[in-house]
Design an enzyme around this catalytic site. Structure first.
Site, PDB file in Angstrom:
ATOM      1  N   CYS A   1       0.818  -1.572  -0.016  1.00 55.91           N
ATOM      2  CA  CYS A   1       0.510  -0.228   0.236  1.00 55.91           C
ATOM      3  C   CYS A   1       1.178   1.535  -0.218  1.00 55.91           C
ATOM      4  O   CYS A   1       1.536   1.919  -1.085  1.00 55.91           O
ATOM      5  CB  CYS A   1      -0.988   0.128   1.008  1.00 55.91           C
ATOM      6  SG  CYS A   1      -2.561   0.925   1.150  1.00 55.91           S
TER       7      CYS A   1
ATOM      8  N   HIS B   1      -3.250  -4.658   0.208  1.00 52.87           N
ATOM      9  CA  HIS B   1      -3.029  -5.717   1.717  1.00 52.87           C
ATOM     10  C   HIS B   1      -2.510  -7.259   1.638  1.00 52.87           C
ATOM     11  O   HIS B   1      -3.637  -7.894   2.060  1.00 52.87           O
ATOM     12  CB  HIS B   1      -3.392  -4.997   3.395  1.00 52.87           C
ATOM     13  CG  HIS B   1      -3.428  -3.490   2.850  1.00 52.87           C
ATOM     14  ND1 HIS B   1      -1.960  -2.945   4.169  1.00 52.87           N
ATOM     15  CD2 HIS B   1      -4.485  -2.416   3.163  1.00 52.87           C
ATOM     16  CE1 HIS B   1      -2.453  -1.692   4.134  1.00 52.87           C
ATOM     17  NE2 HIS B   1      -3.285  -1.287   3.790  1.00 52.87           N
TER      18      HIS B   1
ATOM     19  N   GLU C   1      -1.629  -9.201   3.734  1.00 50.04           N
ATOM     20  CA  GLU C   1      -1.257  -9.387   4.660  1.00 50.04           C
ATOM     21  C   GLU C   1      -2.134 -10.061   5.415  1.00 50.04           C
ATOM     22  O   GLU C   1      -2.082 -11.098   5.868  1.00 50.04           O
ATOM     23  CB  GLU C   1       0.136  -8.787   5.618  1.00 50.04           C
ATOM     24  CG  GLU C   1      -1.174  -7.381   6.410  1.00 50.04           C
ATOM     25  CD  GLU C   1      -0.620  -6.290   5.012  1.00 50.04           C
ATOM     26  OE1 GLU C   1      -0.335  -6.445   4.235  1.00 50.04           O
ATOM     27  OE2 GLU C   1      -0.911  -5.313   5.301  1.00 50.04           O
TER      28      GLU C   1
HETATM   29  N1  GLN Z   1      -1.371   6.599   2.789  1.00 50.25           N
HETATM   30  C1  GLN Z   1      -2.363   6.032   1.815  1.00 50.25           C
HETATM   31  C2  GLN Z   1      -3.354   6.367   1.168  1.00 50.25           C
HETATM   32  O1  GLN Z   1      -4.245   7.079   1.883  1.00 50.25           O
HETATM   33  C3  GLN Z   1      -1.636   5.120   1.883  1.00 50.25           C
HETATM   34  C4  GLN Z   1      -2.565   4.210   3.436  1.00 50.25           C
HETATM   35  C5  GLN Z   1      -2.411   2.930   2.989  1.00 50.25           C
HETATM   36  O2  GLN Z   1      -1.202   2.749   3.055  1.00 50.25           O
HETATM   37  N2  GLN Z   1      -3.002   2.013   3.875  1.00 50.25           N
HETATM   38  O3  GLN Z   1      -3.355   6.163  -0.716  1.00 50.25           O
END
Ligand code: GLN
Length: 551
Positions: free
Chosen positions: A379, A505, A507
């Site tokens: 992400c 994500h 994970e």
């Molecule tokens: N801050 C980034 C976004 O909002 C990544 C978010 C995250 O890593 N969950 O796109």
């Protein structure tokens, strides 16, 4: 008829109620029962989505986009079911429902009260998990008996037994039996007090799970049994396990699942062979490998719980013990200058929000790219890898995400136009599971062993499609995209052992016996590096693809 198990906790918080509930769920599944599980949280936040990771740990995301308590991650990993947002309810969300009904006039002018309106809504949250497909619903009540805010929940689960019949409900209470060094004794008094408190709310536990760091002798179990009015076979000693996944075996040896099933009238034998094989594999996982996790909340590793678990799962598959170096993102540049990251076999750049530590993460991505260090970006991690590549490989000086630098000349990470129209922090996240199409022959397609994958998301910003051509021309491979080709979901490099970023994500879908494919490949590449083989390209055939978790 669905059966219900309620897990409460006493004496202190952080006793491992969630792990007890998860382990019990696993044991019941090993008896062939269909299990689902939920957490009721007494705090007033509507969900954990906006809570500080320093205070609350990770926000676990479900397939349907629920932002939930991290215990749901344990639940999914132990019972191997994909849960939904219905598996987490807070006082705030319960009041929100009741108050909305009150505004709609549903209560016809009657006085709205904690009993029955709040307690009825709590009971509805429990019964909505029941179905023809579920034999047992396990409900963990967060917080500790004796807290003010837990009272409506205790009242609701007390009434529940009356509503659905005694034989359909089992109460399990988790307590602590501390060892007092000076007197050299284990003490039962805190357990007695906690059970007294529970009974004062009308709940007599059927089983007591006593956490302790050393074994509790039979004589003490007899004492707890007598004083708390629980049959001796219902006094279960959960001695500290060597690792999380051993806990179901510890509880089974103590007879917890037998006793719970006896109370609920559930027949069957527990077949633990698959879980025992997993634990044997974990015990045999000894090859050391070091992975640095470059984060913002590293002083509370619970903020990255699923990332850590996914790394361990990947290790088990390779017979490796993954040692995690938690590295504060702001320290990266200094550590690099001192050569102190040289011993890392791989790097993970996890998700996060806000500007702090971003330049350190960019530096870590660049170090990994330049030095052939396996690197996985999750992400935000994928976003900083893109920023790093844009600045240092594609010549886009000042490239950034508009989240961190609204005046950047090259916003390679940005809000999508459709989102910008509605931007209002808190309301515009891309949440839950989304499909991605992987490029045939790419590193990620070979990791997953398939070309259509589903992973969970939680973010606002996206890879800016306007820069895709320029970044690809400079060598960035956009190896996974949304089915409509609008969103870039995976990036990688062709000439690197393993440098992969994903907007998702992965994970969250990793399981102890079925690691996330990207983590499995990362740890495989890390082991190759640790072995000193340092191949130019990751030998993916060493890391046989196994199916992605369902969903
Ligand atoms: N801050 C980034 C976004 O909002 C990544 C978010 C995250 O890593 N969950 O796109």
């Amino acid at each position: 008829m669905t059966k219900y198990i309620f897990v409460t906790g006493g004496v202190t918080s952080s006793l491992g109620k969630g792990l007890t509930a998860s382990s019990l769920g696993r044991l019941l599944k090993c008896r062939g029962l269909r299990v689902t599980i939920q957490k009721l949280d007494p705090y007033i936040n509507v969900d954990p989505g906006t809570m500080n990771p320093f205070e609350h740990g990770e926000v676990f995301v479900t397939d349907d986009g629920g932002e939930t308590d991290l215990d749901l991650g344990h639940y999914e990993r132990f019972i191997d079911e994909n849960l939904s947002q219905d598996s987490n309810a807070t006082t705030g969300s319960i009041y929100q429902t009741v108050l909305a009904a009150e505004r709609r006039g549903v209560f016809l002018g009657r006085t709205v009260q904690v009993i029955p309106h709040i307690t009825d809504e709590i009971k509805r949250r429990i019964t909505r998990l029941a179905s023809d497909e579920v034999d047992v619903v396990i409900t963990e009540v967060g917080g500790t008996v004796g807290d003010i805010e837990i009272l409506p929940f205790l009242e609701a689960i007390r009434q529940f037994r009356k509503d659905v019949g005694r034989e359909n409900v089992c109460y399990v209470h988790v307590t602590l039996v501390p060892y007092l060094g000076p007197s050299g004794e284990q003490k039962t008094k805190p357990t007695q007090h906690s059970v007294t408190e529970l009974r004062s709310r009308g709940i007599q536990p059927d089983a007591i799970v006593c956490r302790s760091d050393g074994p509790i002798p039979e004589s003490l179990k007899v004492k707890i049994s007598n004083l708390c009015d629980v049959p001796l076979r219902g006094v279960v000693n959960a001695i500290d396990a060597r690792h999380l996944y051993e806990i179901p075996l510890v509880l089974h040896d103590e007879g917890l699942d037998d006793e719970v099933c006896r109370i609920l009238g559930l027949a069957g034998q527990t077949d633990l062979s698959a879980w025992e094989a997993l634990v044997a594999r974990i015990d045999a996982s000894v090859r050391p490998v070091r992975v640095g996790v470059i984060g913002k909340y590293v002083s509370l590793p619970d903020a990255y719980l699923s990332v850590a678990e996914a790394l361990h799962h990947a290790g088990y598959e390779h017979g490796a013990r993954v040692g995690i170096d938690w590295i504060q993102a702001e320290d990266v540049e200094g550590l690099l200058a001192e050569g102190r990251l040289r011993d890392l076999d791989a790097v993970v750049i996890p998700g996060g929000f806000g500007e702090r530590g971003i330049e350190g993460k960019v530096a870590a991505a660049g170090y990994a790219r330049d030095h052939g260090v396996p690197c996985l970006g999750l992400c935000l991690g994928m976003q900083v890898m893109t920023i790093e590549f844009a600045r240092n490989a594609a010549g886009l000086a000042g490239a950034n995400s508009s989240e961190f630098d609204a005046s950047s000349p090259h916003k390679v990470i940005d809000l999508m136009d459709t989102q910008r129209d509605v931007i209002e922090l808190g309301g515009t996240m891309r949440l839950g599971v989304y499909p991605a199409r992987l490029a045939a022959g790419s590193v990620v397609a070979r990791c997953y062993g398939r070309e259509l994958v589903y992973e969970r998301h939680r973010h606002r910003y996206e890879f800016n499609p306007r820069y895709r051509g320029r970044l690809e021309a400079a060598g960035l491979v956009c190896s996974g995209v949304s089915p409509d080709d609008r969103l870039v979901e995976f990036v990688e490099l062709a000439d690197h052992p393993f440098w992969v970023g994903t907007q998702a994500h992965p994970e969250f879908k990793s399981r102890p016996d079925r690691p996330s494919p990207l983590f499995r490949a990362l740890v495989g590449a890390a082991l190759q590096r640790a072995d000193g083989r340092r191949p130019r390209l990751l030998d993916l055939d060493d890391i046989a693809a196994s199916p992605q978790p369902a969903g």
